[in-house]
Write a protein that holds these residues in place. Structure first.
Motif, PDB file in Angstrom:
ATOM      1  N   GLU A 134      -2.303  -6.210  -3.247  1.00 33.45           N
ATOM      2  CA  GLU A 134      -2.993  -5.128  -2.551  1.00 33.45           C
ATOM      3  C   GLU A 134      -4.114  -4.476  -3.366  1.00 33.45           C
ATOM      4  OE1 GLU A 134      -2.660  -4.702   0.457  1.00 33.45           O
ATOM      5  OE2 GLU A 134      -0.640  -5.222   1.110  1.00 33.45           O
ATOM      6  N   GLY A 135      -4.025  -4.538  -4.692  1.00 34.65           N
ATOM      7  CA  GLY A 135      -5.086  -3.950  -5.518  1.00 34.65           C
ATOM      8  C   GLY A 135      -5.051  -2.432  -5.577  1.00 34.65           C
ATOM      9  N   ILE A 136      -3.880  -1.836  -5.347  1.00 33.31           N
ATOM     10  CA  ILE A 136      -3.802  -0.376  -5.285  1.00 33.31           C
ATOM     11  C   ILE A 136      -3.905   0.260  -6.673  1.00 33.31           C
ATOM     12  CG2 ILE A 136      -2.384   1.592  -4.575  1.00 33.31           C
ATOM     13  CD1 ILE A 136      -3.515  -0.124  -2.275  1.00 33.31           C
ATOM     14  N   ALA A 160      -3.208 -19.627  -9.616  1.00 31.72           N
ATOM     15  CA  ALA A 160      -4.339 -20.520  -9.322  1.00 31.72           C
ATOM     16  C   ALA A 160      -5.186 -20.819 -10.552  1.00 31.72           C
ATOM     17  CB  ALA A 160      -5.211 -19.909  -8.232  1.00 31.72           C
ATOM     18  N   GLY A 161      -4.869 -20.181 -11.683  1.00 25.54           N
ATOM     19  CA  GLY A 161      -5.648 -20.413 -12.897  1.00 25.54           C
ATOM     20  C   GLY A 161      -6.954 -19.655 -12.942  1.00 25.54           C
ATOM     21  N   GLY A 162      -7.069 -18.602 -12.104  1.00 32.48           N
ATOM     22  CA  GLY A 162      -8.322 -17.845 -12.053  1.00 32.48           C
ATOM     23  C   GLY A 162      -8.278 -16.509 -12.768  1.00 32.48           C
ATOM     24  N   PHE A 163      -7.201 -16.239 -13.498  1.00 27.24           N
ATOM     25  CA  PHE A 163      -7.088 -14.942 -14.175  1.00 27.24           C
ATOM     26  C   PHE A 163      -8.152 -14.814 -15.265  1.00 27.24           C
ATOM     27  CE2 PHE A 163      -5.449 -12.035 -17.392  1.00 27.24           C
ATOM     28  CZ  PHE A 163      -5.062 -10.944 -16.618  1.00 27.24           C
ATOM     29  N   LYS A 164      -8.796 -13.643 -15.316  1.00 25.87           N
ATOM     30  CA  LYS A 164      -9.835 -13.377 -16.313  1.00 25.87           C
ATOM     31  C   LYS A 164      -9.302 -12.399 -17.355  1.00 25.87           C
ATOM     32  CE  LYS A 164     -13.700 -14.184 -13.130  1.00 25.87           C
ATOM     33  NZ  LYS A 164     -12.876 -14.818 -12.103  1.00 25.87           N
ATOM     34  N   ASN A 165      -9.477 -12.753 -18.609  1.00 23.32           N
ATOM     35  CA  ASN A 165      -8.954 -11.904 -19.688  1.00 23.32           C
ATOM     36  C   ASN A 165      -9.524 -10.491 -19.651  1.00 23.32           C
ATOM     37  OD1 ASN A 165      -7.208 -13.787 -20.820  1.00 23.32           O
ATOM     38  ND2 ASN A 165      -8.783 -14.668 -22.134  1.00 23.32           N
ATOM     39  N   LYS A 166     -10.742 -10.331 -19.127  1.00 22.05           N
ATOM     40  CA  LYS A 166     -11.349  -8.991 -19.073  1.00 22.05           C
ATOM     41  C   LYS A 166     -10.543  -8.046 -18.175  1.00 22.05           C
ATOM     42  CE  LYS A 166     -14.648 -10.016 -15.341  1.00 22.05           C
ATOM     43  NZ  LYS A 166     -16.092 -10.062 -14.981  1.00 22.05           N
ATOM     44  N   TRP A 167      -9.740  -8.617 -17.257  1.00 21.37           N
ATOM     45  CA  TRP A 167      -8.922  -7.768 -16.391  1.00 21.37           C
ATOM     46  C   TRP A 167      -7.843  -7.037 -17.177  1.00 21.37           C
ATOM     47  CZ3 TRP A 167      -8.066 -11.998 -12.100  1.00 21.37           C
ATOM     48  CH2 TRP A 167      -9.262 -12.148 -11.372  1.00 21.37           C
ATOM     49  N   LEU A 168      -7.504  -7.525 -18.355  1.00 16.63           N
ATOM     50  CA  LEU A 168      -6.495  -6.854 -19.171  1.00 16.63           C
ATOM     51  C   LEU A 168      -6.925  -5.439 -19.549  1.00 16.63           C
ATOM     52  CD1 LEU A 168      -5.459  -9.813 -21.512  1.00 16.63           C
ATOM     53  CD2 LEU A 168      -4.058  -8.794 -19.689  1.00 16.63           C
ATOM     54  N   GLU A 169      -8.237  -5.186 -19.503  1.00 19.46           N
ATOM     55  CA  GLU A 169      -8.749  -3.877 -19.915  1.00 19.46           C
ATOM     56  C   GLU A 169      -9.049  -2.947 -18.747  1.00 19.46           C
ATOM     57  OE1 GLU A 169      -8.476  -3.223 -23.070  1.00 19.46           O
ATOM     58  OE2 GLU A 169      -7.755  -5.293 -23.225  1.00 19.46           O
ATOM     59  N   ILE A 170      -8.846  -3.408 -17.502  1.00 22.85           N
ATOM     60  CA  ILE A 170      -9.056  -2.494 -16.382  1.00 22.85           C
ATOM     61  C   ILE A 170      -7.988  -1.405 -16.424  1.00 22.85           C
ATOM     62  CG2 ILE A 170     -10.240  -4.148 -14.897  1.00 22.85           C
ATOM     63  CD1 ILE A 170      -7.636  -4.704 -13.489  1.00 22.85           C
ATOM     64  N   LYS A 171      -8.370  -0.202 -15.959  1.00 25.63           N
ATOM     65  CA  LYS A 171      -7.484   0.957 -16.084  1.00 25.63           C
ATOM     66  C   LYS A 171      -7.053   1.477 -14.715  1.00 25.63           C
ATOM     67  CE  LYS A 171      -9.374   2.582 -20.501  1.00 25.63           C
ATOM     68  NZ  LYS A 171     -10.005   3.714 -21.211  1.00 25.63           N
ATOM     69  N   ASP A 172      -5.837   2.038 -14.686  1.00 19.32           N
ATOM     70  CA  ASP A 172      -5.405   2.735 -13.483  1.00 19.32           C
ATOM     71  C   ASP A 172      -5.891   4.183 -13.544  1.00 19.32           C
ATOM     72  OD1 ASP A 172      -3.708   4.095 -15.220  1.00 19.32           O
ATOM     73  OD2 ASP A 172      -1.878   3.101 -14.530  1.00 19.32           O
ATOM     74  N   ARG A 173      -5.532   4.989 -12.580  1.00 17.81           N
ATOM     75  CA  ARG A 173      -6.040   6.361 -12.504  1.00 17.81           C
ATOM     76  C   ARG A 173      -5.541   7.242 -13.646  1.00 17.81           C
ATOM     77  NH1 ARG A 173      -5.581   7.627  -5.966  1.00 17.81           N
ATOM     78  NH2 ARG A 173      -7.099   6.049  -5.310  1.00 17.81           N
ATOM     79  N   GLU A 174      -4.433   6.832 -14.257  1.00 17.81           N
ATOM     80  CA  GLU A 174      -3.901   7.615 -15.372  1.00 17.81           C
ATOM     81  C   GLU A 174      -4.436   7.137 -16.714  1.00 17.81           C
ATOM     82  OE1 GLU A 174       0.321   7.454 -14.999  1.00 17.81           O
ATOM     83  OE2 GLU A 174       0.359   8.693 -13.176  1.00 17.81           O
ATOM     84  N   VAL A 192       0.867  -1.175   0.000  1.00 17.55           N
ATOM     85  CA  VAL A 192       0.000   0.000   0.000  1.00 17.55           C
ATOM     86  C   VAL A 192       0.907   1.229   0.000  1.00 17.55           C
ATOM     87  CG1 VAL A 192      -1.862  -1.185   1.214  1.00 17.55           C
ATOM     88  CG2 VAL A 192      -0.124   0.031   2.530  1.00 17.55           C
ATOM     89  N   VAL A 193       0.309   2.405  -0.073  1.00 18.40           N
ATOM     90  CA  VAL A 193       1.074   3.649   0.020  1.00 18.40           C
ATOM     91  C   VAL A 193       1.403   3.916   1.489  1.00 18.40           C
ATOM     92  CG1 VAL A 193       1.023   6.142  -0.389  1.00 18.40           C
ATOM     93  CG2 VAL A 193       0.002   4.565  -2.058  1.00 18.40           C
ATOM     94  N   ASN A 194       2.648   4.328   1.750  1.00 21.15           N
ATOM     95  CA  ASN A 194       3.129   4.589   3.111  1.00 21.15           C
ATOM     96  C   ASN A 194       3.004   3.326   3.958  1.00 21.15           C
ATOM     97  OD1 ASN A 194       4.306   6.090   5.150  1.00 21.15           O
ATOM     98  ND2 ASN A 194       2.381   7.001   5.834  1.00 21.15           N
ATOM     99  N   ALA A 195       3.643   2.270   3.491  1.00 22.22           N
ATOM    100  CA  ALA A 195       3.492   0.935   4.072  1.00 22.22           C
ATOM    101  C   ALA A 195       4.532   0.648   5.142  1.00 22.22           C
ATOM    102  CB  ALA A 195       3.618  -0.104   2.958  1.00 22.22           C
ATOM    103  N   GLY A 196       4.335  -0.491   5.810  1.00 21.09           N
ATOM    104  CA  GLY A 196       5.367  -1.075   6.645  1.00 21.09           C
ATOM    105  C   GLY A 196       6.233  -1.986   5.792  1.00 21.09           C
TER     106      GLY A 196
END
Length: 420
Positions: free
Chosen positions: A128-130, A143-157, A86-90
């Motif tokens: 963390e999903g940040i 684990a074999g659970g990756f979904k191809n639709k995640w390739l199109e998720i965007k970050d804040r930029e 995370v931001v400002n982590a331990g």
């Protein structure tokens, strides 16, 4: 104990070194795909190579070191945790499990014993999903659970996951080839700081996780009508921020009144285009729900959704409710827990059973393999904060118990194969 303290000092030295890889010079922040993330991963890979492991970086950025059994058809036992923050982590969250895992594999390699199963140490690239508001991407791949639709998720930029992966020279078409298939798994161990204060308050160095709480992550957007702070009468306002504020206090009241094993948190709130003299027209927030009971988690989800609807109806506010991610409560494997318990008892340590209210990669791996978690005492249970701290003696205890656990597991598996 002197031997384990020496090893613990080596583990702590590595954690301190990895903590130096940060996106910010003022604090620890290592977000998926950044320059600090890349350098940190390369350093972990170098230690795996030094330990004699077959080392590679897969197509989502997981760092993987394999200690191979001479039996090509052997199953794989994984020891893992994550190296994003995370931001400002331990500095101990995630890294403790990785550094101990490499040390364990190195010792097993030096013994040159005949292994009845492969051992793979994995440093998960994203938990963390940040950056992309989607957690466990690294472990989902394994684990074999990756979904191809995640390739199109965007970050804040506005960059997609696919664009980031290509910039790192990862092959998006081969991501699913990086999975360990369900019938290839032997089991999974995650060594992690306790992100809670049970062990700290008991003065006990180690504990065994029985249950990992289920988790639902929701994004909520409130839409009213913006306006001038001086000219719109109070009885004519459709203030999205006031609706969000009422909802947030209702969430706290609901979770507190339940007095059951359910917690609810609004951890982020955003007011776009805000100004001191402007009535907020749009507000977004996150909702984090957790429970160790699947039914209670489902009930809380429905009840809080209804609370949101009532608040918005009363104030003439439109709301959008979007479930982003969810995991069910996980009961850790009974046989692996028993082996850990035996290991603690052998070392004259009291086995303490724990519920983990934090999310872990073990919850994802549980869909394909038996999992177990060893918690290590953390100062006041503080985590995701620079005050995160683990004592050197507790690291030594974790190494000793983990050694004993792995020796038991290897001996047990050899006996089973011999008796077949």
């Amino acid at each position: 104990m002197k031997h384990y303290l020496q090893r613990a000092n080596k583990v702590l030295g590595r954690i301190n070194e990895l903590a130096g890889f940060s996106d910010d010079s003022q604090y620890i922040s290592r977000i998926y795909g950044t320059e600090a993330f890349i350098h940190c991963g390369h350093k972990i890979a170098s230690w795996m190579q030094e330990a004699g492991l077959e080392t590679r970086i897969d197509n989502i950025g997981n760092i993987r070191g394999l200690l191979r059994s001479k039996n090509p058809n052997a199953k794989t036992f994984v020891i893992a945790s994550h190296f994003d923050t995370v931001v400002n982590a331990g500095k101990f969250d995630g890294l403790l499990g990785i550094a101990i895992g490499i040390d364990l594999a190195e010792v097993i390699k030096e013994k040159d014993a005949l292994l009845p199963f492969h051992i793979e140490i994995i440093a998960f690239s994203e938990q963390e999903g940040i950056r992309f508001s989607t957690s466990y991407i690294g472990s989902q791949v394994v684990a074999g659970g990756f979904k191809n639709k995640w390739l199109e998720i965007k970050d804040r930029e506005g960059f997609t996951l696919s664009q980031v992966l290509r910039s790192l020279n990862y092959n998006t078409e081969k991501i699913k080839e990086d999975a360990i298939l369900p019938d290839e798994w032997m089991g999974y161990l995650e060594i992690h700081i306790e992100q809670g204060a049970v062990l700290y308050e008991k003065g006990t160095p180690l504990g065994i996780v029985n249950i990992i709480a289920g988790h639902k992550k929701i994004d909520i957007t409130f839409t009213g009508e913006s306006g001038h702070a001086g000219t719109v009468p109070m009885n004519k306002r459709r203030d999205a921020l006031c609706a969000a504020a009422k909802f947030i206090t209702s969430v706290e009241k609901y979770a507190s009144k339940e007095k059951r094993n359910t917690v609810a948190t609004v951890g982020q709130i955003s007011v776009p285009d805000s100004a001191p003299n402007k009535i907020p027209g749009t507000v977004s927030c996150t909702l984090d729900l957790r429970s160790s009971d699947a039914q209670l988690l489902s009930e809380a989800y429905e009840n809080i959704n209804n609370l949101c609807e009532k608040v918005c109806d009363k104030r003439d506010i439109y709301f959008e409710w979007k479930l982003i991610q969810e995991t069910d409560p996980v009961i850790c494997n009974k046989k692996l827990r028993k082996l850990l318990s035996n290991s603690l008892t052998e070392k004259s340590l009291e086995p303490v059973d724990l519920i983990s209210w934090s999310a872990h990669d073990a919850a994802i791996i549980s869909h394909v393999a038996p999992v177990v978690m060893l918690f290590v005492k953390c100062f006041k249970g503080i985590s995701h904060d620079p005050l995160e701290n683990v004592e050197i003696n507790d690291i030594a205890s974790a190494l000793e118990v983990s050694d004993h656990f792995m020796n038991q597991l290897i001996a047990q598996e050899k006996t089973l194969k011999k008796n077949k």
